[in-house]
Design a protein around this motif. Structure first.
Motif, mmCIF file in Angstrom:
data_model
loop_
_atom_site.group_PDB
_atom_site.id
_atom_site.type_symbol
_atom_site.label_atom_id
_atom_site.label_comp_id
_atom_site.label_asym_id
_atom_site.label_seq_id
_atom_site.Cartn_x
_atom_site.Cartn_y
_atom_site.Cartn_z
ATOM 1 N N UNK A 283 16.424 15.493 53.717
ATOM 2 C CA UNK A 283 16.637 14.506 52.758
ATOM 3 C C UNK A 283 17.703 13.797 53.518
ATOM 4 N N UNK A 284 18.765 14.472 54.150
ATOM 5 C CA UNK A 284 19.901 13.896 54.422
ATOM 6 C C UNK A 284 19.750 12.912 55.818
ATOM 7 N N UNK A 285 18.494 13.007 56.320
ATOM 8 C CA UNK A 285 17.923 12.054 57.105
ATOM 9 C C UNK A 285 17.306 10.785 56.691
ATOM 10 N N UNK A 286 16.936 10.892 55.409
ATOM 11 C CA UNK A 286 16.232 9.918 54.868
ATOM 12 C C UNK A 286 16.945 8.875 53.906
ATOM 13 N N UNK A 287 17.914 9.466 53.219
ATOM 14 C CA UNK A 287 18.775 8.716 52.218
ATOM 15 C C UNK A 287 19.936 8.404 52.948
#
Length: 465
Positions: A111-115
């Motif tokens: 998630x931290x590489x998407x948002x």
């Protein structure tokens, strides 16, 4: 283990192995924290753990309504010690070891590489959905830490951080200029659209996608100057971790080739690079002051400061393996030797003149650690943390607090919006005579202008004589 536990509980025998497997998976995925800390052998469970476990169970029930709600409730009962036994204890202990890697991989490494709204917030243990803290909230947190965890580790970078503290400090400046940053992004995207059309012929028009392109621009701002090789390695890792267009286990060769070509193209495009350099120049100083502020706070706030390798100077590293590169310790030793031989006033001025070498950060760390060595009781568990009153139109632009009764930290914030004008903002400094350990300047207690406190160096470490 759950099969065996259910077999020994009459009301739970009808669930299938597949349902149990899916239920365990869903509860683990719904944990909003790394793990609970229930101690079944001592029959100890905190109310906080109960709340987190119940929240995960309710989330799992909503997500998987094809599985009987009773199974999720039963798992929750085992995890909260309502159902006990030898097998239940083993299951609980193993489950508490199971959720941390699930959390790390699912959130931090996906998630931290998407948002990517603001990449600096996508950090280990962080929340990219947050919008920061007020000064009052910051003080309340530190007061709580002094009361509950006075020996906690305070750190800005570790082997596992997504971006170094200096990269994040620079990116944080973007939060102060959303309109300007948005305009720059639109301009860069238009500039580089031509490269996409020329060099990526034959590839779908959305390669790389806009979200990946947005992360690329933030990375360039935060880590500039950066080599093409380092940037290529980082963007490939980020895209695979995001798992939206490619992944480690299922490489999308077409997408990865398009991303590689696009990064090469923008890094060989003089008009874009010139514009990038000009923009970085507008945020670099504020980013460095952010770095000094957080560095000084790290060494004087409640807790024990930790310093990651190489971070004694400006460090614009990205995620591993970028932050595992060899550190030039000889250079750091040389610079420290030079600056230690100077009186404080000369050292502070020399550090600011040679800011590009990272001397302001080295000087701040050195002086703060020397003070901790000389006055350990000031930073001990029995010491105190007291917010200091700041008044005036720019009072939200400074953090000031007292440790014990003789050490004051003053650190500016939101420097870009401040615009270098403190106006009539004053610090209510406790009575007595104070010496700034960073500049050697002397100040008398009372209402002191912030413009005077921070006249010669971006942050202040005041010690009562």
């Amino acid at each position: 283990m759950l099969v065996e536990i259910c077999e020994s509980n009459r009301d739970q025998r009808d669930y299938t192995r597949a349902e149990m497997r899916r239920a365990i998976r869903e509860v683990a995925a719904c944990f909003a924290i790394y793990r609970s800390y229930v101690q079944p052998t001592r029959n100890e469970i905190a109310d906080e753990d109960r709340r987190w476990i119940q929240s995960a169970v309710e989330c799992a029930k909503q997500n998987r309504q094809d599985i009987g709600a009773g199974l999720f409730d039963f798992i929750g009962d085992v995890l909260t010690l309502k159902v006990k036994g030898k097998q239940e204890t083993e299951f609980l202990m193993r489950f508490q070891q199971f959720t941390p890697p699930v959390m790390a991989k699912g959130v931090e490494d996906t998630a931290f590489y998407c948002y990517n709204r603001l990449a600096a917030l996508c950090e280990v243990g962080g929340d990219p959905g947050s919008n920061g803290l007020t000064v009052a909230e910051f003080h309340a947190y530190n007061a709580k830490m002094q009361a509950t965890h006075p020996h906690t580790m305070t750190t800005l970078s570790t082997h596992d951080t997504k971006r170094s503290d200096d990269v994040r400090a620079r990116l944080a400046v973007l939060s102060e200029m959303p309109a300007k940053f948005g305009a720059v992004l639109n301009r860069w995207s238009r500039m580089n659209n031509n490269l996409r059309d020329e060099l990526l012929s034959g590839a779908p028009g959305d390669m790389p996608d806009r979200n990946t392109e947005y992360l690329l621009y933030q990375t360039l701002i935060g880590a500039w100057p950066i080599t093409t090789e380092r940037l290529q390695e980082y963007m490939l890792k980020a895209a695979r971790e995001a798992k939206q267009r490619t992944s480690w286990t299922s490489n999308n060769v077409e997408f990865e080739n398009a991303l590689h070509k696009f990064v090469d193209a923008v890094m060989s495009h003089p008009p874009f690079l010139n514009d990038l350099q000009q923009f970085v120049d507008t945020v670099k100083h504020a980013g460095r002051v952010n770095s000094l502020a957080q560095t000084l706070i790290k060494h004087t706030a409640p807790g024990v400061p930790d310093l990651y390798q190489g971070a004694e100077l400006w460090d614009l590293s990205l995620v591993d393996p970028d932050n595992r590169r060899p550190v030039d310790y000889r250079l750091r030793a040389k610079l420290l030797h030079e600056i230690k031989r100077m009186p404080a006033a000369e050292a502070a001025a020399e550090a600011m003149r040679r800011a590009d070498e990272g001397l302001p950060k080295l000087w701040t760390i050195h002086r703060a650690l020397c003070l901790r060595r000389m006055q350990p009781e000031t930073f001990a568990a029995h010491s105190t943390y007291t917010p200091l009153q700041v008044s005036g139109s720019k009072q939200e632009h400074v953090i000031a607090y007292l440790r014990g009764d003789a050490v004051t930290t003053v650190a500016p914030r939101l420097l870009h919006q401040l615009g270098g004008e403190w106006g009539h903002t004053v610090l209510d400094l406790p009575s007595g005579n104070w010496t700034d350990k960073l500049t050697g300047a002397s100040l008398a207690g009372g209402n002191v202008a912030l413009s005077e406190v921070l006249r010669d160096f971006p942050v202040a470490l005041l010690v009562k004589d």
